[in-house]
Scaffold this motif. Structure first.
Motif, short mmCIF file in Angstrom:
data_model
loop_
_atom_site.label_atom_id
_atom_site.label_comp_id
_atom_site.label_asym_id
_atom_site.label_seq_id
_atom_site.Cartn_x
_atom_site.Cartn_y
_atom_site.Cartn_z
N TYR A 154 63.91 16.70 -7.44
CA TYR A 154 63.63 17.31 -8.82
C TYR A 154 63.51 18.85 -9.06
O TYR A 154 63.07 19.44 -7.95
CB TYR A 154 62.29 16.79 -9.00
N ARG A 155 64.00 19.34 -9.97
CA ARG A 155 63.89 20.81 -10.04
C ARG A 155 62.77 21.17 -10.97
O ARG A 155 62.91 20.99 -12.38
CB ARG A 155 65.11 21.19 -10.40
N THR A 156 61.76 21.94 -10.63
CA THR A 156 60.74 22.22 -11.34
C THR A 156 60.97 23.56 -12.05
O THR A 156 61.44 24.34 -11.32
CB THR A 156 59.26 22.40 -10.69
N LYS A 157 61.02 23.56 -13.30
CA LYS A 157 61.01 24.93 -13.89
C LYS A 157 59.89 25.44 -14.38
O LYS A 157 59.21 26.24 -14.14
CB LYS A 157 62.13 24.82 -15.01
N SER A 158 59.49 24.97 -15.69
CA SER A 158 58.01 25.69 -16.29
C SER A 158 56.96 24.61 -15.77
O SER A 158 57.02 23.52 -15.59
CB SER A 158 58.41 25.27 -17.97
N ILE A 159 55.95 25.38 -15.92
CA ILE A 159 54.52 24.59 -15.58
C ILE A 159 53.58 24.99 -16.45
O ILE A 159 53.37 26.22 -16.78
CB ILE A 159 54.18 24.74 -13.94
N LEU A 160 52.80 24.05 -16.85
CA LEU A 160 51.38 24.41 -17.57
C LEU A 160 50.38 23.69 -16.42
O LEU A 160 50.33 22.39 -16.48
CB LEU A 160 51.44 23.82 -18.91
N ALA A 161 49.50 24.29 -16.07
CA ALA A 161 48.42 23.99 -15.31
C ALA A 161 46.78 24.30 -15.94
O ALA A 161 46.71 25.41 -16.44
CB ALA A 161 48.43 24.52 -13.91
N VAL A 162 46.09 23.34 -16.21
CA VAL A 162 44.68 23.53 -16.88
C VAL A 162 43.59 22.90 -15.91
O VAL A 162 43.72 21.80 -15.41
CB VAL A 162 44.51 22.84 -18.10
N PRO A 163 42.54 23.48 -15.71
CA PRO A 163 41.42 23.11 -14.77
C PRO A 163 40.63 21.91 -15.82
O PRO A 163 40.55 21.98 -16.95
CB PRO A 163 40.51 24.34 -14.63
N VAL A 164 40.42 20.90 -14.96
CA VAL A 164 39.57 19.82 -15.39
C VAL A 164 38.29 20.12 -15.19
O VAL A 164 37.75 20.07 -13.63
CB VAL A 164 39.82 18.35 -14.71
N ALA A 165 37.39 20.73 -15.93
CA ALA A 165 36.01 21.36 -15.31
C ALA A 165 34.83 21.29 -16.29
O ALA A 165 35.12 21.06 -17.58
CB ALA A 165 36.43 22.94 -15.15
N THR A 166 33.58 21.10 -15.68
CA THR A 166 32.41 21.13 -16.64
C THR A 166 31.91 22.36 -16.18
O THR A 166 32.21 23.15 -15.38
CB THR A 166 31.54 19.90 -16.13
N ILE A 167 30.68 22.60 -16.89
CA ILE A 167 29.72 23.75 -16.38
C ILE A 167 29.44 23.61 -14.96
O ILE A 167 29.71 24.95 -14.41
CB ILE A 167 28.59 23.78 -17.48
N GLU A 168 29.23 22.51 -14.57
CA GLU A 168 28.70 22.67 -13.23
C GLU A 168 29.78 22.77 -11.93
O GLU A 168 29.66 23.41 -10.79
CB GLU A 168 28.12 21.21 -12.63
N ARG A 169 31.34 22.07 -12.27
CA ARG A 169 32.04 22.43 -11.37
C ARG A 169 33.53 22.10 -11.89
O ARG A 169 33.62 21.55 -13.03
CB ARG A 169 31.84 21.38 -10.09
N ILE A 170 34.41 22.40 -11.04
CA ILE A 170 35.98 22.17 -11.23
C ILE A 170 36.20 20.61 -10.68
O ILE A 170 36.02 20.58 -9.43
CB ILE A 170 36.95 23.16 -10.84
N HIS A 171 36.48 19.84 -11.37
CA HIS A 171 37.00 18.36 -10.80
C HIS A 171 38.28 18.25 -10.15
O HIS A 171 38.46 17.57 -9.38
CB HIS A 171 36.47 17.34 -11.72
N GLY A 172 39.02 19.10 -10.82
CA GLY A 172 40.60 18.77 -10.40
C GLY A 172 41.45 19.80 -11.44
O GLY A 172 40.82 20.58 -12.05
N VAL A 173 42.68 19.78 -11.49
CA VAL A 173 43.79 20.27 -12.33
C VAL A 173 44.58 19.17 -12.88
O VAL A 173 45.22 18.24 -12.45
CB VAL A 173 44.38 21.21 -11.47
#
Length: 188
Positions: free
Chosen positions: A53-72
């Motif tokens: 696969y050829r990755t071109k554009s990416i949008l990455a956003v944190p999955v976060a609460t005030i306490e911590r980041i759970h993932g992306v």
């Protein structure tokens, strides 16, 4: 498909997880664009080579609460154009919902309720328990009595639920039957 990466600024998801910032990248292979976000940021081409696969554009956003980041949450290759601010806002809303769901799931995972047996048997829902709790308060009664009388949940099921929660045997009330001595000795 789940991919795990180190939480460092050397990968896109790692950078987002570490910084808590969303990123929009028009072309993952343009090193100068990545360095503008962070000097150590690079796109790992290994995944493209493995999949073809050829990755071109990416949008990455944190999955976060005030306490911590759970993932992306990471979206790749918007058809025909790079990801927009509107796309980012939509994915942020999804990520916020995911974060709340993860946080609630973790909070509830360790919590036990005296009504778990009734939930598992689908005799009780959260809404019905809330209503029973309100009625019990208004009637100066117990929730268990309201569940039996107003919601027709069998007393034996309520007793089994309480016994499971308290980790003891359940013996239903019988007016002319004395309480077994083994029950008194075991839990007395």
């Amino acid at each position: 498909h789940e991919i795990r990466v180190a939480v460092t600024p050397t990968s896109i998801a790692g950078f987002v997880a570490q910084s808590g910032r969303s990123v929009r990248i028009a072309d993952a292979y343009v090193v100068k664009d990545l360095e503008r976000i962070h000097p150590a940021l690079r796109f790992d081409v290994t995944w493209d080579m493995r999949t073809g696969y050829r990755t071109k554009s990416i949008l990455a956003v944190p999955v976060a609460t005030i306490e911590r980041i759970h993932g992306v949450v990471q979206a790749i290759n918007k058809e025909g154009q790079p990801f927009s601010e509107e796309d980012e806002n939509i994915v942020k809303e999804i990520a916020e919902s995911l974060a709340v769901a993860i946080q609630n799931q973790k909070r509830m995972a360790g919590r036990r309720s005296r009504f778990d047996h009734l939930y598992a048997r689908e005799l009780l829902t959260e809404e019905r328990l809330e209503e029973a709790t309100r009625l019990a308060h208004d009637q100066d009664s117990s929730v268990e009595l309201v569940l039996a009388s107003k919601f027709s949940i069998p007393r034996e099921e309520i007793g089994a639920s309480l016994a499971q929660f308290m980790r003891c045997d359940f013996v239903g009330f019988q007016e002319n039957t004395p309480v077994p001595l083994t029950l008194i000795d075991k839990h007395g």
